[in-house]
Design a protein around this motif. Structure first.
Motif, short mmCIF file in Angstrom:
data_model
loop_
_atom_site.label_atom_id
_atom_site.label_comp_id
_atom_site.label_asym_id
_atom_site.label_seq_id
_atom_site.Cartn_x
_atom_site.Cartn_y
_atom_site.Cartn_z
N VAL A 90 14.58 6.05 -7.04
CA VAL A 90 15.07 6.97 -8.05
C VAL A 90 16.60 6.97 -8.05
O VAL A 90 17.22 6.97 -6.98
N LYS A 91 17.19 6.98 -9.24
CA LYS A 91 18.65 7.11 -9.36
C LYS A 91 19.02 8.57 -9.08
O LYS A 91 18.48 9.47 -9.73
N PRO A 92 19.93 8.83 -8.16
CA PRO A 92 20.22 10.21 -7.79
C PRO A 92 20.94 11.02 -8.88
O PRO A 92 20.75 12.22 -8.96
N LYS A 93 21.71 10.37 -9.71
CA LYS A 93 22.47 11.11 -10.73
C LYS A 93 21.62 11.50 -11.94
O LYS A 93 21.86 12.51 -12.58
N THR A 94 20.62 10.68 -12.25
CA THR A 94 19.83 10.92 -13.46
C THR A 94 18.37 11.27 -13.17
O THR A 94 17.66 11.67 -14.08
N ASP A 95 17.94 11.08 -11.93
CA ASP A 95 16.54 11.25 -11.53
C ASP A 95 15.59 10.30 -12.26
O ASP A 95 14.40 10.54 -12.35
N ASP A 96 16.13 9.19 -12.79
CA ASP A 96 15.30 8.18 -13.43
C ASP A 96 14.60 7.34 -12.37
O ASP A 96 15.23 6.88 -11.41
N VAL A 97 13.30 7.13 -12.56
CA VAL A 97 12.54 6.25 -11.67
C VAL A 97 12.80 4.82 -12.10
O VAL A 97 12.61 4.46 -13.26
N VAL A 98 13.25 4.01 -11.15
CA VAL A 98 13.58 2.62 -11.43
C VAL A 98 12.41 1.70 -11.09
O VAL A 98 12.15 0.73 -11.78
N TYR A 99 11.69 2.04 -10.02
CA TYR A 99 10.62 1.16 -9.54
C TYR A 99 9.67 1.94 -8.63
O TYR A 99 10.11 2.77 -7.86
N SER A 100 8.40 1.63 -8.73
CA SER A 100 7.40 2.18 -7.80
C SER A 100 6.81 1.03 -7.00
O SER A 100 6.39 0.02 -7.57
N THR A 101 6.78 1.19 -5.69
CA THR A 101 6.24 0.14 -4.83
C THR A 101 4.72 0.09 -4.96
O THR A 101 4.09 1.06 -5.36
N PRO A 102 4.14 -1.03 -4.56
CA PRO A 102 2.68 -1.06 -4.46
C PRO A 102 2.24 -0.14 -3.33
O PRO A 102 3.03 0.21 -2.45
N GLU A 103 0.99 0.26 -3.38
CA GLU A 103 0.45 1.11 -2.32
C GLU A 103 0.19 0.29 -1.07
O GLU A 103 -0.20 -0.87 -1.15
N VAL A 104 0.39 0.93 0.08
CA VAL A 104 0.05 0.34 1.37
C VAL A 104 -0.87 1.32 2.09
O VAL A 104 -0.87 2.51 1.79
N THR A 105 -1.64 0.80 3.02
CA THR A 105 -2.53 1.67 3.80
C THR A 105 -2.14 1.63 5.26
O THR A 105 -1.52 0.67 5.73
N SER A 106 -2.52 2.67 5.96
CA SER A 106 -2.30 2.69 7.40
C SER A 106 -3.08 1.54 8.02
O SER A 106 -4.10 1.09 7.48
N VAL A 107 -2.58 1.05 9.14
CA VAL A 107 -3.18 -0.11 9.81
C VAL A 107 -4.55 0.27 10.36
O VAL A 107 -4.72 1.31 11.00
N LYS A 108 -5.54 -0.59 10.08
CA LYS A 108 -6.90 -0.34 10.56
C LYS A 108 -7.32 -1.33 11.64
O LYS A 108 -8.30 -1.14 12.31
N LYS A 109 -6.54 -2.42 11.81
CA LYS A 109 -6.87 -3.44 12.81
C LYS A 109 -6.43 -2.97 14.19
O LYS A 109 -5.53 -2.14 14.31
N ALA A 110 -7.02 -3.55 15.21
CA ALA A 110 -6.69 -3.18 16.58
C ALA A 110 -5.22 -3.44 16.90
O ALA A 110 -4.56 -2.61 17.51
N SER A 111 -4.70 -4.59 16.44
CA SER A 111 -3.28 -4.85 16.68
C SER A 111 -2.47 -4.03 15.68
O SER A 111 -2.66 -4.13 14.48
N GLY A 112 -1.60 -3.21 16.19
CA GLY A 112 -0.78 -2.37 15.32
C GLY A 112 -1.42 -1.05 14.96
O GLY A 112 -0.85 -0.26 14.22
N PHE A 113 -2.62 -0.77 15.48
CA PHE A 113 -3.30 0.48 15.15
C PHE A 113 -2.53 1.67 15.69
O PHE A 113 -1.96 1.63 16.77
N ASP A 114 -2.49 2.73 14.92
CA ASP A 114 -1.81 3.96 15.30
C ASP A 114 -2.73 5.12 14.91
O ASP A 114 -3.15 5.20 13.76
N PHE A 115 -3.02 6.01 15.84
CA PHE A 115 -3.87 7.15 15.52
C PHE A 115 -3.20 8.08 14.50
O PHE A 115 -3.87 8.81 13.79
N ASN A 116 -1.88 8.03 14.43
CA ASN A 116 -1.16 8.82 13.45
C ASN A 116 -1.09 8.00 12.16
O ASN A 116 -0.25 7.10 12.03
N THR A 117 -1.97 8.30 11.23
CA THR A 117 -2.08 7.46 10.03
C THR A 117 -0.87 7.57 9.11
O THR A 117 -0.54 6.62 8.42
N LYS A 118 -0.21 8.73 9.10
CA LYS A 118 1.01 8.85 8.28
C LYS A 118 2.10 7.94 8.82
O LYS A 118 2.75 7.23 8.07
#
Length: 135
Positions: A90-118
């Motif tokens: 977001v542009k801070p002066k105008t609050d215009d959205v420039v781009y939205s990222t694709p969605e990602v999910t919390s890691v579900k595999k054993a390598s990199g797994f974190d109980f804290n999903t956020k």
């Protein structure tokens, strides 16, 4: 010869990833820019700040007026503790959205797994979306 072919494939893959992000985003958020992070979930803000500070590409700021751009983080939860996240530039002066990222999910595999999903989802934003596209 195999190394050259592999290098060409990797280069094309990286170029393809960057084509989805408008040039305006790269102009708004070059290396060293100050980013103000907001979300309805304060823990998500803390986790994303930590992940971004470890990466070191942008500097986080607590003051919206100092920011070169704003990242608005959105979260939703599905099933057994899966956190899905995306962010908007977001542009801070105008609050215009420039781009939205694709969605990602919390890691579900054993390598990199974190109980804290956020925390896992915020790390995924940095590792899967930001790092490959901002070098």
């Amino acid at each position: 010869m195999k190394a050259i072919v592999l290098l060409v494939i990797i280069t094309l893959f990286n170029i393809q990833q960057q084509e989805n992000i408008p040039q305006e985003v790269y102009n708004l958020a070059p290396r060293g820019s100050k980013v103000y992070i907001i979300s309805q979930d304060e823990n998500a803000v803390v986790h994303l700040k930590n992940a971004m500070e470890s990466w070191g590409y942008w500097k986080t700021t607590e003051n919206k007026k100092e920011a070169d751009f704003i990242l608005k983080v959105f979260l939703r939860f599905e099933g057994a503790g899966v956190c899905i996240a995306n962010a908007t530039f977001v542009k801070p002066k105008t609050d215009d959205v420039v781009y939205s990222t694709p969605e990602v999910t919390s890691v579900k595999k054993a390598s990199g797994f974190d109980f804290n999903t956020k925390r896992s989802a915020m790390r995924q934003l940095v590792e899967v979306v930001f790092k490959p596209n901002f070098k």
